[in-house]
Scaffold this motif. Structure first.
Motif, mmCIF file in Angstrom:
data_model
loop_
_atom_site.group_PDB
_atom_site.id
_atom_site.type_symbol
_atom_site.label_atom_id
_atom_site.label_comp_id
_atom_site.label_asym_id
_atom_site.label_seq_id
_atom_site.Cartn_x
_atom_site.Cartn_y
_atom_site.Cartn_z
ATOM 1 N N ARG B 131 53.982 40.205 41.270
ATOM 2 C CA ARG B 131 52.912 39.323 41.722
ATOM 3 C C ARG B 131 51.913 40.079 42.594
ATOM 4 N NH1 ARG B 131 55.965 35.647 43.815
ATOM 5 N NH2 ARG B 131 55.790 36.535 45.895
ATOM 6 N N THR B 132 52.433 40.843 43.536
ATOM 7 C CA THR B 132 51.557 41.563 44.456
ATOM 8 C C THR B 132 50.801 42.678 43.735
ATOM 9 O OG1 THR B 132 53.320 41.173 46.076
ATOM 10 C CG2 THR B 132 51.474 42.538 46.770
ATOM 11 N N HIS B 133 51.509 43.338 42.829
ATOM 12 C CA HIS B 133 50.880 44.376 42.012
ATOM 13 C C HIS B 133 49.674 43.826 41.261
ATOM 14 C CE1 HIS B 133 50.448 47.133 38.569
ATOM 15 N NE2 HIS B 133 50.909 48.049 39.381
ATOM 16 N N ASN B 134 49.852 42.664 40.656
ATOM 17 C CA ASN B 134 48.743 42.044 39.926
ATOM 18 C C ASN B 134 47.585 41.712 40.852
ATOM 19 O OD1 ASN B 134 50.146 42.184 37.558
ATOM 20 N ND2 ASN B 134 50.939 40.103 37.685
ATOM 21 N N GLU B 135 47.939 41.188 42.035
ATOM 22 C CA GLU B 135 46.882 40.798 42.967
ATOM 23 C C GLU B 135 46.070 42.025 43.378
ATOM 24 O OE1 GLU B 135 48.282 38.439 46.259
ATOM 25 O OE2 GLU B 135 46.238 38.094 46.966
ATOM 26 N N PHE B 136 46.757 43.137 43.611
ATOM 27 C CA PHE B 136 46.083 44.388 43.963
ATOM 28 C C PHE B 136 44.999 44.725 42.944
ATOM 29 C CE2 PHE B 136 45.514 48.956 43.759
ATOM 30 C CZ PHE B 136 45.477 49.349 45.084
#
Lengths: 226, 226
Positions: B131-136
């Motif tokens: 999830r965080t990777h995508n947000e980055f």
DNA sequence: TTTGCTTCTACTTTATACCAAATAAAAGAA
DNA sequence: TTCTTTTATTTGGTATAAAGTAGAAGCAAA
């Protein structure tokens, strides 16, 4: 035979008809599209029409709002700018990849097509210019080997066709022919940088010309487009 | 308010459910999808299901053959190669455009997100990492200003997510974090070449890792994938 | 017995007709 | 005019019939 999966269902037929009508400008930007109307015109029920409309929405030709129906996608200056940015990028990339895969015969064929464009121009055959112009670009793109990329660019090319026809504009044909010559030369020389530069320039000039056109139209009368 | 046109119709809901199921791998590649089955599961008639299926076909999650029904798109080595080529190109382009538009606050936010990824990694929180990777990646892309490009990449990102989950693979997280650091550094330095290089590298490494994975799976047993 | 072809049946998608819900337009009241 | 209420039109959804495909069964030839 007939591994082609197209044109068999009503949905496909209707989608093809409507797409062509939109590209040709028979259906104007922002024009409302009613399910019943289309269904009656093609003597069908509304279901296949609805599916066709959804398909065209996905392809970018229509905008559909829930319970409010479909309109033909407007053509704004922003659309054109964004569009050309993406197309120029993808096409120059495809060209670069194509360089190592394209055959001398295909390059020769491109040279012939460019000659045909000149010929059509001297006969003032606009349809011929557009058709041959598209084929020229297709040859490069198809040589790139990346099928997903080919499909992406194919859709963009159809939308591009619409911009040109709806704004009734073929950017200065003689300039375009010269730019094509440069692309061919770069392919022959196997000069990657030169090729990318040539494709970009071709794209950017096309964009600039269309932007000027849309500004002129919007300046005259703020109706119909945008 | 609520200019968002989503989630109101059954079609949208079903499309969202199915898309998530495909991305999560609950519906496996090549698995057949029957209208009636989905309709029964969601207690609806088949019409909205069909529209949802067509939408997912356009997005690339399903393949539909006329009168033969839909299957979940297979994942082949070719798909992954082609996919990453396009995504790397589009994302590096978006990043380059974003460089002149992105704010210091957004860059700082990206730094924080990268920290969060590290944190999730230490907790072995795979969901959190993804999830965080995508947000980055979304932060950069959204800063590019080209809406059409943003949408294109958004769809590719969702498909990418599917590849990773279905092949149960998050390419070496620590490497990825370092690559993100390099992207942030390039943005701070306003160094265009360095940024493009960093985004490309990040993409290529992701691709390589997935290719190895799919080869390993296909080597073991030639079922289910491909 | 096995293989290949044809016919037939069952199932699934495609298309039609109709009903429900929501939006836009028109009419009426403040 | 401006706001509310009513009416009409259009989209979204349901139920069902028609058409096409895949698989099974049956038959002929090797």
């Amino acid at each position: 035979m007939q591994e082609l999966n197209t044109q068999n269902t009503l949905r496909e037929k209707i989608a093809t008809f409507l797409r062509e009508a939109i590209v040709k400008g028979e259906l104007r930007p922002c024009q409302r599209i009613q399910e019943i109307e289309i269904a009656e015109r093609y003597q069908t029920s509304r279901t296949p029409v609805r599916e066709a409309l959804r398909q065209l929405e996905a392809e970018g030709f229509l905008m559909i709002r829930a319970r409010r129906g479909a309109i033909v996608s407007p053509i704004t200056e922003k659309d054109i700018t964004e569009f050309y940015e993406i197309r120029g990028l993808l096409e120059s990339f495809a060209a670069e990849k194509a360089m190592s895969l394209i055959t001398p015969e295909e390059i020769e064929y491109m040279r012939q097509l460019n000659g045909k464009i000149k010929e059509s121009f001297s006969k003032a055959d606009v349809q011929g210019i557009l058709r041959t112009h598209n084929e020229f670009h297709e040859v490069i793109v198809h040589a790139c080997g990346n099928e997903r990329l080919i499909n992406l660019i194919k859709n963009l090319a159809t939308q591009h066709q619409r911009f040109r026809i709806v704004l009734s504009h073929t950017h200065s044909v003689l300039d375009s022919i010269k730019e094509h010559d440069e692309i061919i030369a770069a392919l022959r020389a196997k000069d990657s940088r030169r090729l990318i530069e040539a494709v970009r320039t071709n794209s950017e000039n096309g964009c600039r010309a269309l932007i000027e056109k849309i500004r002129a139209i919007n300046g005259q009368k703020a109706i119909s487009i945008n």
